[in-house]
Design an enzyme around this catalytic site. Structure first.
Site, PDB file in Angstrom:
ATOM      1  N   SER A  12       0.826  -1.217   0.000  1.00 53.15           N
ATOM      2  CA  SER A  12       0.000   0.000   0.000  1.00 53.15           C
ATOM      3  C   SER A  12       0.857   1.263   0.000  1.00 53.15           C
ATOM      4  O   SER A  12       0.336   2.356   0.160  1.00 53.15           O
ATOM      5  CB  SER A  12      -0.931   0.007   1.210  1.00 53.15           C
ATOM      6  OG  SER A  12      -0.187   0.106   2.403  1.00 53.15           O
ATOM      7  N   LEU A  14       3.549   4.033   1.414  1.00 47.88           N
ATOM      8  CA  LEU A  14       3.716   4.610   2.752  1.00 47.88           C
ATOM      9  C   LEU A  14       2.406   5.236   3.203  1.00 47.88           C
ATOM     10  O   LEU A  14       2.255   6.452   3.250  1.00 47.88           O
ATOM     11  CB  LEU A  14       4.833   5.652   2.744  1.00 47.88           C
ATOM     12  CG  LEU A  14       6.228   5.117   2.953  1.00 47.88           C
ATOM     13  CD1 LEU A  14       7.246   6.234   2.957  1.00 47.88           C
ATOM     14  CD2 LEU A  14       6.337   4.307   4.224  1.00 47.88           C
ATOM     15  N   HIS A  15       1.448   4.385   3.509  1.00 44.46           N
ATOM     16  CA  HIS A  15       0.148   4.826   3.984  1.00 44.46           C
ATOM     17  C   HIS A  15      -0.139   4.162   5.322  1.00 44.46           C
ATOM     18  O   HIS A  15       0.321   3.066   5.581  1.00 44.46           O
ATOM     19  CB  HIS A  15      -0.950   4.457   2.981  1.00 44.46           C
ATOM     20  CG  HIS A  15      -0.776   5.156   1.676  1.00 44.46           C
ATOM     21  ND1 HIS A  15      -1.125   6.464   1.494  1.00 44.46           N
ATOM     22  CD2 HIS A  15      -0.242   4.752   0.503  1.00 44.46           C
ATOM     23  CE1 HIS A  15      -0.837   6.833   0.259  1.00 44.46           C
ATOM     24  NE2 HIS A  15      -0.298   5.806  -0.370  1.00 44.46           N
ATOM     25  N   ALA A  16      -0.904   4.830   6.146  1.00 47.92           N
ATOM     26  CA  ALA A  16      -1.392   4.328   7.427  1.00 47.92           C
ATOM     27  C   ALA A  16      -0.358   3.526   8.216  1.00 47.92           C
ATOM     28  O   ALA A  16       0.585   4.083   8.756  1.00 47.92           O
ATOM     29  CB  ALA A  16      -2.677   3.550   7.229  1.00 47.92           C
TER      30      ALA A  16
END
Length: 90
Positions: A12, A14-16
């Site tokens: 995903s 560099l998310h969440a």
């Protein structure tokens, strides 16, 4: 100054969760580390909002940089973290 280019390994980007794990590791380093993408200025790796704002996706290259005592070790440790699929880490 020590710099290293690394490819984002998380599915995903560099998310969440991956960004949170990266920022947590960056805050534990003895030196300030920056992270940036081509065409964008480097940001403080200890700032979750700044890291998320980079919009780094899976397969994108980012540049990590740090200066001072422990810079090389800090950059290498964070680079190894980014290269892994942090989404798969439990």
């Amino acid at each position: 100054m020590h710099q290293r280019t690394v490819v984002i390994g998380s599915r995903s980007g560099l998310h969440a969760r991956p960004a949170s794990l990266f920022v947590k590791a960056a805050t534990q380093q003895p030196v300030k580390v920056t992270i940036g993408r081509d065409g964008q200025g480097a940001v403080d790796a200890r700032s979750l909002l700044s890291v998320l704002a980079l919009g780094a996706q899976h397969g994108d290259s980012v540049v990590l940089a740090a200066e001072g005592d422990g810079a090389e070790a800090a950059v290498e440790e964070l680079a190894a973290l980014l290269a892994r699929d942090l989404d798969a880490t439990q």
